[in-house]
Design a protein around this motif. Structure first.
Motif, PDB file in Angstrom:
ATOM      1  N   ARG A 161     -30.552   5.151  12.065  1.00 45.69           N
ATOM      2  CA  ARG A 161     -29.068   5.596  10.832  1.00 45.69           C
ATOM      3  C   ARG A 161     -29.781   6.079   9.585  1.00 45.69           C
ATOM      4  O   ARG A 161     -28.269   6.857   9.192  1.00 45.69           O
ATOM      5  CB  ARG A 161     -28.709   3.898  10.357  1.00 45.69           C
ATOM      6  CG  ARG A 161     -29.698   3.794   9.686  1.00 45.69           C
ATOM      7  CD  ARG A 161     -29.590   2.411   8.154  1.00 45.69           C
ATOM      8  NE  ARG A 161     -31.146   1.883   7.682  1.00 45.69           N
ATOM      9  CZ  ARG A 161     -31.887   1.221   8.153  1.00 45.69           C
ATOM     10  NH1 ARG A 161     -32.160   0.464   9.628  1.00 45.69           N
ATOM     11  NH2 ARG A 161     -32.686   0.872   7.208  1.00 45.69           N
ATOM     12  N   VAL A 162     -30.341   7.099   9.914  1.00 47.84           N
ATOM     13  CA  VAL A 162     -30.896   7.899   8.542  1.00 47.84           C
ATOM     14  C   VAL A 162     -30.480   9.040   9.329  1.00 47.84           C
ATOM     15  O   VAL A 162     -29.441  10.143   8.444  1.00 47.84           O
ATOM     16  CB  VAL A 162     -32.117   7.969   7.926  1.00 47.84           C
ATOM     17  CG1 VAL A 162     -32.284   9.091   6.971  1.00 47.84           C
ATOM     18  CG2 VAL A 162     -32.635   6.589   6.904  1.00 47.84           C
ATOM     19  N   PHE A 163     -31.031   9.953  10.136  1.00 51.45           N
ATOM     20  CA  PHE A 163     -30.151  10.731  10.900  1.00 51.45           C
ATOM     21  C   PHE A 163     -28.696  10.637  11.288  1.00 51.45           C
ATOM     22  O   PHE A 163     -28.026  11.230  10.996  1.00 51.45           O
ATOM     23  CB  PHE A 163     -31.290  10.754  12.498  1.00 51.45           C
ATOM     24  CG  PHE A 163     -30.499  11.439  13.200  1.00 51.45           C
ATOM     25  CD1 PHE A 163     -31.229  13.136  12.815  1.00 51.45           C
ATOM     26  CD2 PHE A 163     -29.668  12.270  14.000  1.00 51.45           C
ATOM     27  CE1 PHE A 163     -30.124  14.186  14.570  1.00 51.45           C
ATOM     28  CE2 PHE A 163     -29.356  12.492  15.206  1.00 51.45           C
ATOM     29  CZ  PHE A 163     -29.694  13.945  14.569  1.00 51.45           C
ATOM     30  N   ALA A 164     -28.258   9.392  11.604  1.00 58.68           N
ATOM     31  CA  ALA A 164     -26.671   9.696  11.439  1.00 58.68           C
ATOM     32  C   ALA A 164     -26.113   9.770  10.746  1.00 58.68           C
ATOM     33  O   ALA A 164     -24.944  10.988  10.944  1.00 58.68           O
ATOM     34  CB  ALA A 164     -26.715   8.568  12.482  1.00 58.68           C
ATOM     35  N   SER A 165     -26.511   9.380   9.460  1.00 65.32           N
ATOM     36  CA  SER A 165     -25.925   9.500   8.280  1.00 65.32           C
ATOM     37  C   SER A 165     -25.894  10.808   7.462  1.00 65.32           C
ATOM     38  O   SER A 165     -24.489  11.178   7.125  1.00 65.32           O
ATOM     39  CB  SER A 165     -26.074   8.365   7.140  1.00 65.32           C
ATOM     40  OG  SER A 165     -27.437   8.524   6.766  1.00 65.32           O
ATOM     41  N   LEU A 166     -26.732  11.483   7.615  1.00 64.90           N
ATOM     42  CA  LEU A 166     -26.983  12.462   7.050  1.00 64.90           C
ATOM     43  C   LEU A 166     -26.470  13.514   7.974  1.00 64.90           C
ATOM     44  O   LEU A 166     -25.832  14.298   8.097  1.00 64.90           O
ATOM     45  CB  LEU A 166     -29.024  13.382   7.579  1.00 64.90           C
ATOM     46  CG  LEU A 166     -29.483  12.834   5.808  1.00 64.90           C
ATOM     47  CD1 LEU A 166     -30.846  12.807   6.623  1.00 64.90           C
ATOM     48  CD2 LEU A 166     -29.137  13.269   4.550  1.00 64.90           C
ATOM     49  N   LYS A 167     -26.616  13.412   9.160  1.00 65.98           N
ATOM     50  CA  LYS A 167     -25.654  14.184  10.123  1.00 65.98           C
ATOM     51  C   LYS A 167     -23.769  14.487  10.035  1.00 65.98           C
ATOM     52  O   LYS A 167     -23.478  15.332  10.296  1.00 65.98           O
ATOM     53  CB  LYS A 167     -25.623  14.140  12.070  1.00 65.98           C
ATOM     54  CG  LYS A 167     -25.647  15.615  13.262  1.00 65.98           C
ATOM     55  CD  LYS A 167     -25.644  14.312  13.451  1.00 65.98           C
ATOM     56  CE  LYS A 167     -25.276  15.635  15.286  1.00 65.98           C
ATOM     57  NZ  LYS A 167     -26.532  15.003  16.254  1.00 65.98           N
ATOM     58  N   PHE A 168     -23.572  13.014   9.469  1.00 68.20           N
ATOM     59  CA  PHE A 168     -22.421  12.804   9.662  1.00 68.20           C
ATOM     60  C   PHE A 168     -21.669  12.854   8.015  1.00 68.20           C
ATOM     61  O   PHE A 168     -20.693  13.925   8.265  1.00 68.20           O
ATOM     62  CB  PHE A 168     -21.809  11.228   9.249  1.00 68.20           C
ATOM     63  CG  PHE A 168     -20.684  10.750   8.346  1.00 68.20           C
ATOM     64  CD1 PHE A 168     -19.792  11.247   9.385  1.00 68.20           C
ATOM     65  CD2 PHE A 168     -21.042  10.341   7.176  1.00 68.20           C
ATOM     66  CE1 PHE A 168     -18.148  10.915   8.471  1.00 68.20           C
ATOM     67  CE2 PHE A 168     -19.571  10.069   6.715  1.00 68.20           C
ATOM     68  CZ  PHE A 168     -18.660  10.030   7.197  1.00 68.20           C
ATOM     69  N   PHE A 169     -22.413  13.428   7.352  1.00 67.99           N
ATOM     70  CA  PHE A 169     -22.841  13.759   5.922  1.00 67.99           C
ATOM     71  C   PHE A 169     -22.162  15.541   5.743  1.00 67.99           C
ATOM     72  O   PHE A 169     -21.753  16.223   5.468  1.00 67.99           O
ATOM     73  CB  PHE A 169     -23.575  13.765   5.449  1.00 67.99           C
ATOM     74  CG  PHE A 169     -23.324  13.634   3.792  1.00 67.99           C
ATOM     75  CD1 PHE A 169     -22.910  12.859   2.840  1.00 67.99           C
ATOM     76  CD2 PHE A 169     -23.663  14.771   3.060  1.00 67.99           C
ATOM     77  CE1 PHE A 169     -22.497  13.069   1.647  1.00 67.99           C
ATOM     78  CE2 PHE A 169     -22.901  15.422   1.717  1.00 67.99           C
ATOM     79  CZ  PHE A 169     -22.477  13.902   0.681  1.00 67.99           C
ATOM     80  N   ILE A 170     -23.271  15.767   6.743  1.00 67.93           N
ATOM     81  CA  ILE A 170     -23.320  17.124   5.847  1.00 67.93           C
ATOM     82  C   ILE A 170     -22.033  18.240   7.146  1.00 67.93           C
ATOM     83  O   ILE A 170     -21.502  18.962   6.760  1.00 67.93           O
ATOM     84  CB  ILE A 170     -24.213  18.229   7.438  1.00 67.93           C
ATOM     85  CG1 ILE A 170     -26.301  17.909   6.693  1.00 67.93           C
ATOM     86  CG2 ILE A 170     -24.505  19.301   7.591  1.00 67.93           C
ATOM     87  CD1 ILE A 170     -27.521  17.895   7.021  1.00 67.93           C
ATOM     88  N   PHE A 171     -21.504  17.764   8.624  1.00 71.00           N
ATOM     89  CA  PHE A 171     -20.609  17.776   8.880  1.00 71.00           C
ATOM     90  C   PHE A 171     -19.306  17.981   8.251  1.00 71.00           C
ATOM     91  O   PHE A 171     -18.634  18.736   7.895  1.00 71.00           O
ATOM     92  CB  PHE A 171     -20.319  16.885  10.666  1.00 71.00           C
ATOM     93  CG  PHE A 171     -21.226  18.286  11.849  1.00 71.00           C
ATOM     94  CD1 PHE A 171     -22.300  17.736  11.763  1.00 71.00           C
ATOM     95  CD2 PHE A 171     -21.195  18.478  13.217  1.00 71.00           C
ATOM     96  CE1 PHE A 171     -22.885  18.650  12.630  1.00 71.00           C
ATOM     97  CE2 PHE A 171     -21.237  19.357  13.963  1.00 71.00           C
ATOM     98  CZ  PHE A 171     -22.545  19.438  13.822  1.00 71.00           C
ATOM     99  N   THR A 172     -19.204  16.884   7.640  1.00 70.27           N
ATOM    100  CA  THR A 172     -18.331  16.532   7.362  1.00 70.27           C
ATOM    101  C   THR A 172     -17.654  17.322   5.835  1.00 70.27           C
ATOM    102  O   THR A 172     -16.849  18.176   5.770  1.00 70.27           O
ATOM    103  CB  THR A 172     -17.690  15.146   7.109  1.00 70.27           C
ATOM    104  OG1 THR A 172     -18.628  14.604   6.200  1.00 70.27           O
ATOM    105  CG2 THR A 172     -17.314  14.061   8.865  1.00 70.27           C
ATOM    106  N   GLN A 173     -18.875  17.301   5.266  1.00 68.22           N
ATOM    107  CA  GLN A 173     -19.110  18.258   3.911  1.00 68.22           C
ATOM    108  C   GLN A 173     -19.081  20.284   4.336  1.00 68.22           C
ATOM    109  O   GLN A 173     -18.017  20.388   3.263  1.00 68.22           O
ATOM    110  CB  GLN A 173     -20.340  17.567   3.141  1.00 68.22           C
ATOM    111  CG  GLN A 173     -20.350  18.782   2.381  1.00 68.22           C
ATOM    112  CD  GLN A 173     -20.007  17.913   1.105  1.00 68.22           C
ATOM    113  OE1 GLN A 173     -19.053  17.106   1.218  1.00 68.22           O
ATOM    114  NE2 GLN A 173     -19.326  18.601  -0.269  1.00 68.22           N
TER     115      GLN A 173
END
Length: 525
Positions: A161-173
């Motif tokens: 979950r940590v990797f997925a959440s960071l990836k989601f955050f970086i892309f959308t940000q």
């Protein structure tokens, strides 16, 4: 003011749910359901009165409006408005929000209050995105969706979950920052051209700008919305986020957050930059077709059930992108139908996958098989929503994809033919999923409880909605019609009837009149 309540009610529900967790873990769930039920009543009231409101509003396709000067010196206002398109998206948000709370009733047992606070905060941001007509306000709500969604994945997600959440955050940000630059660019270009510095939607319509500037600003918005849709090649965050998110998070991601990207194309990209869109449309439509086929192939290759459903979203939302940039009446109607129906069908599939994972603690289809015999209601529901997802006639998804293909066929046969193969591939991976997970004898050792009454009622409601959308799509099409007619049309859409073109010109003229009136009022102030 009724539009403000649509935002205030879920936000108050979020705060109360967090506070009430100290009393009992049941309170946050009931408070969330109650707040969304209040919002549903308000939205249904607006929908029932929609034809009358449209006839007497005198504001083009807009049926409700709230505009409060927030920071007048900078041209920023708390401007909310609703037309048929945003009304449908708000209804979708509220119904899937209720489904998200119900499906997480037993799954979430830790930090229940904080979970429902984040869930309701995401829904508040999404409703705000669908209503905001000031670009700063729109960006505020756009970012508001991001943070609580990050927590939903990072705190209640699965093993990675940590990797997925960071990836989601970086892309959308990153996508959001590009959009912010485009918003500021549009603000200053409009100010330099007219002397009026404003972030108001109506004033920024028809902003005079050179083709080069228009193209760069359009690309800023396009990338942000393409990341959220997601369109190939901006989709890579999606499978990880879907796979690792809790069930409610996956439902909101697939059913709602992805739709904000499509809504952004319809609300901002097409009206703000019609000439640049005309030039860029073939490339966008090509990306859409690539996404349809690429998502379908990758879905078939998955062994993780949740990841398979995630990749189907890439394929199905390719039809939305195709319809949006084709820009004729039928294709746009199909895109809106697909946005709604995909939310229900894929949301339901994610709920079923979550229920299955809660029972057998794996998503690996190699370990499944034969589950139909032990959980026939779950197997039957999975088959129904798989058929809905692949576009079975009589269900809502068929109407959406069929309208998109009819519209696109009259514009580009070359792109329509490979898009049709996406439907064939959808049948292959959908039926393969049912075969591997529920049929056969491989996993006959499984002994799991079937869907509970709560789960059956939820699946039954979503089934009924998809059947209604498939057999009686006209109320939805009528609701979105006025908003879609106001969009700039494909300049070579020869199939658009003269009467439809006349309606479109009338709707555009009404919107332009609203923009001029808003500009005059601002000058007077």
């Amino acid at each position: 003011m009724i539009l403000v309540w649509l935002i205030i009610v879920p936000f108050l529900g979020a705060l109360l749910a967090w506070i009430a967790a100290g009393w009992s873990t049941r309170w946050p769930r009931w408070i969330a359901v109650g707040a969304l039920a209040v919002d549903l009543v308000i939205a249904l009231y607006l929908w029932i009165g929609y034809p009358e409101a449209l006839a007497y509003a005198g504001r083009g396709p807009w049926i409700a409006d709230f505009n409060y000067p927030w920071i007048p010196r900078l041209g920023i206002g708390f401007h909310l408005a609703m037309d048929g398109l945003s009304l449908l998206m708000v209804l979708l948000t509220i119904i899937l929000g209720i489904a998200s709370v119900v499906c997480s009733w037993t799954e979430i047992q830790e930090r229940v209050g904080f979970f429902h606070f984040n869930l309701m905060a995401v829904l508040t941001g999404i409703i705000g995105v669908f209503l905001a007509l000031d670009l700063v306000l729109f960006y505020f709500f756009w970012e508001l969706m991001l943070v609580p969604m990050y927590f939903l994945i990072a705190v209640w997600g699965h093993e990675n979950r940590v990797f997925a959440s960071l990836k989601f955050f970086i892309f959308t940000q990153l996508g959001g920052l590009l959009m912010l630059l485009a918003i500021l660019g549009l603000y200053f270009v409009h100010g330099n051209s007219t002397g009026i510095y404003s972030f108001d939607y109506f004033e920024l319509l028809n902003t005079p700008m050179t083709p080069l500037v228009s193209t760069w600003l359009m690309l800023g918005f396009f990338v942000a919305f393409a990341v959220k849709l997601p369109a190939v090649p901006f989709h890579t965050w999606l499978p990880d986020a879907h796979t690792e998110a809790p069930t409610a998070g996956s439902v909101i991601l697939a059913g709602l957050l992805l739709k904000t990207g499509a809504y952004g194309f319809l609300r901002f990209v097409l009206p703000f930059f019609p000439e640049s869109v005309e030039a860029f449309a073939p490339m966008a439509m090509l990306l859409a077709v690539v996404g349809i086929l690429y998502g379908a192939f990758l879905a078939f290759a998955q062994t993780d059930l949740k990841r398979l459903v995630a990749y189907t979203s890439v394929s199905h939302l390719g039809f939305v992108l195709l319809g949006v940039f084709d820009r004729n009446e039928l294709a746009l109607q199909g895109a809106v139908m697909q946005m709604i129906c995909h939310g229900f069908s894929t949301g339901a599939l994610f709920i079923l996958v979550g229920s299955l994972q809660e029972r057998i603690h794996t998503r690996d289809m190699n370990q499944m098989g034969g589950l139909w015999s032990t959980a026939p209601r779950m197997g039957g529901m999975a088959l129904f929503f798989a058929l809905a997802s692949l576009g079975l006639p009589g269900l809502g998804n068929f109407v959406g994809e069929f309208l998109v293909l009819i519209g696109t066929f009259q514009t580009s046969i070359l792109l329509t033919v490979p898009a049709v193969f996406g439907l064939v591939l959808a049948a292959v991976y959908s039926l393969s999923m049912i075969l591997r997970a529920f049929q056969g004898t491989k996993g006959e050792g499984w002994r799991i409880p079937d869907l509970s009454i709560r789960e059956t009622a939820l699946m039954g409601a979503m089934t009924a909605i998809l059947i209604c959308l498939g057999l009686f799509p006209q109320p939805v099409l009528n609701t979105a019609a006025a908003a879609l007619k106001a969009l700039p049309a494909h300049t070579t859409a020869a199939h658009t009837s003269p009467s439809a073109q006349e309606d479109q010109r009338g709707a555009i003229a009404e919107v332009q009149a609203i923009a001029l009136k808003a500009a005059e009022q601002r000058k007077e102030r």
